[in-house]
Design a protein around this motif. Structure first.
Motif, short mmCIF file in Angstrom:
data_model
loop_
_atom_site.label_atom_id
_atom_site.label_comp_id
_atom_site.label_asym_id
_atom_site.label_seq_id
_atom_site.Cartn_x
_atom_site.Cartn_y
_atom_site.Cartn_z
N ALA A 9 -7.07 5.55 0.00
CA ALA A 9 -7.05 4.86 -1.29
C ALA A 9 -8.40 4.23 -1.54
O ALA A 9 -9.02 3.67 -0.62
CB ALA A 9 -5.95 3.80 -1.32
N CYS A 56 -7.05 1.28 -11.54
CA CYS A 56 -7.78 0.51 -10.53
C CYS A 56 -7.62 1.05 -9.12
O CYS A 56 -8.25 0.56 -8.19
CB CYS A 56 -7.36 -0.96 -10.57
SG CYS A 56 -5.64 -1.24 -10.11
N VAL A 57 -6.79 2.07 -8.95
CA VAL A 57 -6.58 2.70 -7.64
C VAL A 57 -6.57 4.21 -7.82
O VAL A 57 -5.97 4.72 -8.77
CB VAL A 57 -5.25 2.24 -6.99
CG1 VAL A 57 -5.06 2.92 -5.64
CG2 VAL A 57 -5.20 0.74 -6.83
N THR A 58 -7.23 4.90 -6.91
CA THR A 58 -7.14 6.36 -6.87
C THR A 58 -6.87 6.79 -5.44
O THR A 58 -7.37 6.16 -4.49
CB THR A 58 -8.41 7.03 -7.42
OG1 THR A 58 -8.24 8.45 -7.41
CG2 THR A 58 -9.64 6.67 -6.61
N ILE A 91 0.51 -1.14 -5.07
CA ILE A 91 -0.61 -0.85 -5.97
C ILE A 91 -0.88 0.65 -6.05
O ILE A 91 -1.55 1.10 -6.99
CB ILE A 91 -1.89 -1.58 -5.52
CG1 ILE A 91 -2.32 -1.11 -4.13
CG2 ILE A 91 -1.68 -3.09 -5.56
CD1 ILE A 91 -3.72 -1.57 -3.76
N THR A 92 -0.36 1.42 -5.09
CA THR A 92 -0.58 2.87 -5.10
C THR A 92 0.55 3.63 -5.79
O THR A 92 0.43 4.83 -6.02
CB THR A 92 -0.72 3.40 -3.66
OG1 THR A 92 0.46 3.04 -2.91
CG2 THR A 92 -1.94 2.80 -2.97
N SER A 129 -1.08 -4.50 -10.88
CA SER A 129 -2.34 -3.93 -11.37
C SER A 129 -2.58 -4.37 -12.80
O SER A 129 -1.68 -4.32 -13.64
CB SER A 129 -2.30 -2.41 -11.29
OG SER A 129 -2.16 -1.98 -9.95
N ILE A 168 0.79 -1.23 0.00
CA ILE A 168 0.00 0.00 0.00
C ILE A 168 0.82 1.28 0.00
O ILE A 168 0.30 2.35 -0.34
CB ILE A 168 -0.96 0.00 1.22
CG1 ILE A 168 -2.16 0.94 0.98
CG2 ILE A 168 -0.21 0.37 2.50
CD1 ILE A 168 -3.06 0.50 -0.12
N ALA A 183 -0.24 5.73 -8.95
CA ALA A 183 -1.68 5.73 -9.14
C ALA A 183 -2.21 7.15 -9.28
O ALA A 183 -1.58 8.13 -8.86
CB ALA A 183 -2.37 5.04 -7.96
N VAL A 187 -9.82 1.28 -3.94
CA VAL A 187 -9.20 0.18 -4.67
C VAL A 187 -10.27 -0.69 -5.33
O VAL A 187 -11.30 -1.00 -4.72
CB VAL A 187 -8.35 -0.71 -3.72
CG1 VAL A 187 -7.71 -1.86 -4.46
CG2 VAL A 187 -7.30 0.15 -3.01
#
Length: 452
Positions: free
Chosen positions: A382, A443-445, A283-284, A438, A267, A287, A384
């Motif tokens: 986040a 897919c992540v903001t 994943i961030t 990803s 994260i 992003a 997700v």
């Protein structure tokens, strides 16, 4: 055979068949030096959806089996002892009443007590655990003895190790962000997975006018073998003369060590991919993000709505999304009030959701100190979409122990070397194979600069 067991076995066979079919599609395309065509991609997605459905049904069946006590029945190894015979050697036909993860922790303690020598570990396990945790003795005996997979006396303990490791994983899952989020697109390691990079173009067309022509764009990604490893150092006295409280200490320390590291890597936006270690970026990392506009209810609500709107604008279905945030932020949102002094988001306290989506709170979501004492500490929120995140997970934790090594007793590996032998310490190393990536960058903001 119980109905639960029979249905589980049927689903597992069906799942294995579907996985083979998925791999066959990729292997055929790889041999021809191309990505999956549209028909093959539809077939792959259909198989993947079926596997996800099977996994969900298996999880439910196994939970029901455990609750009904059916899982206490022995597992019969073909050609081996009858599990209905309580005196038979091989797989135990009793279910341990010890707290979840204790058997795995005792396995770790036995390895530590043997100081890396499996024969010493076996003797210690026989003395300490033969009556209360015979599966620990069987697993270590299997590691010491030579044999083949057709030998039931040698192979049966492998099932017990799977059970012990799975028990530890079940304990670990609620302690990690990954374990608390459902819906990841689970894939095998080292399998080429096609990814669409460009879509088709369509539009209104008048009579006798040309139709738009476009070309779908694809690339392929592969999730490599990658492992998370951690070392816990304990004293020889603790390993050899442990009480149940010491076992709990080792178990909890292993859970915390592995769980915290995985969460931070998963994260933290500053975590980048490291090809040398086969480690993935978080994943961030990279992003989409937007800055927080304030801590008032109007600003907070506008920011959160903007994050949801971004997901919708990227063509993502607004189901299965998760909020990930620091516990500080969750507490602040739960106590945020409107002009009537009413709780603005009562669902946080009621069922742990915010605007209809579950909240996963973790201290691994970092809080950044302000540049000066006057500047507030900041963090991020986040949003997700897990089904757009590929996850390869072996689902097991392996252990090893040594007292001959020298360790740098620090998280970053820059500390002073400490001799385990000189300090009467035993190092227990835990490893887990896992990798994520990803499928779509959108897919992540993130909402950055959060001060609440």
């Amino acid at each position: 055979m119980s109905g639960f067991t029979q249905r589980i076995q049927e689903l597992e066979r069906t799942r294995a068949d579907r996985i083979v079919s998925m791999e066959t599609l990729h292997e055929k395309a790889a041999m021809e030096g191309r990505s999956l065509d549209s028909r093959e991609q539809l077939g792959f997605d259909s198989l993947a959806s079926e596997v996800e459905g099977i996994d969900a049904e298996l999880a439910t069946l196994r939970r029901q089996q455990t609750m009904s006590g059916l899982s206490a029945k022995g597992i019969h190894v073909p050609g081996g002892p009858n599990p209905q015979n309580p005196t038979a050697r091989g797989v135990s036909n009793t279910k341990s009443n010890l707290p979840k993860g204790t058997a795995f922790a005792r396995y770790a303690m036995a390895l530590a007590a043997g100081r890396g020598n499996l024969h010493q570990s076996l003797e210690y396990a026989k003395t300490a655990y033969s009556s209360t945790s015979p599966e620990v003795v069987n697993v270590i005996k299997a590691a010491v003895s030579a044999g083949t997979t057709s030998d039931p006396i040698w192979a049966a303990p492998l099932v017990e190790y799977q059970n012990m490791a799975q028990e530890f994983i079940d304990l670990l899952r609620p302690a990690t962000i990954i374990g608390r989020i459902d819906g990841f697109r689970r894939v095998p390691f080292n399998i080429r997975i096609p990814r669409q990079t460009a879509g088709a173009s369509v539009g209104w067309v008048g009579e006798n006018k040309p139709k738009p022509v476009s070309r779908l764009g694809f690339d392929a990604i592969t999730l490599p073998w990658a492992k998370v490893a951690g070392i816990v150092a304990i004293t020889e006295e603790l390993a050899r003369f442990s009480s149940p409280s010491a076992e709990q200490l080792v178990r909890d320390d292993l859970v915390e060590t592995i769980g915290t590291f995985i969460d931070e890597q998963f994260i933290d936006p500053t975590v980048v991919a490291n090809p040398a270690a086969n480690s993935p970026a978080s994943i961030t990392n990279g992003a989409h993000s937007a800055a927080s506009t304030g801590a008032t209810l109007a600003a907070v609500d506008s920011d959160l709505t903007g994050m949801i709107s971004y997901m919708a604008s990227q063509g993502l279905t607004l189901t299965g999304l998760y909020w990930v945030m620091n516990p500080r932020t969750k507490i602040s949102l739960a106590n945020l009030r409107n002009t009537n002094e009413e709780v603005a988001y009562p669902s946080i306290e009621a069922n742990g959701t915010l605007k209809g989506f579950p909240i996963v709170d973790s201290a691994s979501v970092p809080i950044t100190e302000g540049a000066t004492e006057a500047d507030p500490d900041t963090t991020f929120i986040a949003l997700v979409c897990p089904r757009e995140i590929l996850l390869a997970d072996d689902g097991q934790v392996t252990l090893d122990a040594s007292r001959e090594a020298s360790l740098q007793m620090s998280d970053d590996g820059t500390g002073t070397l400490v001799s385990l032998w000189q300090q009467n310490l035993v190092g227990i190393r835990a490893e887990r194979f896992i990798y994520w990536q990803s499928r779509r960058a959108q897919c992540v903001t993130l909402l950055t600069g959060v001060t609440y």
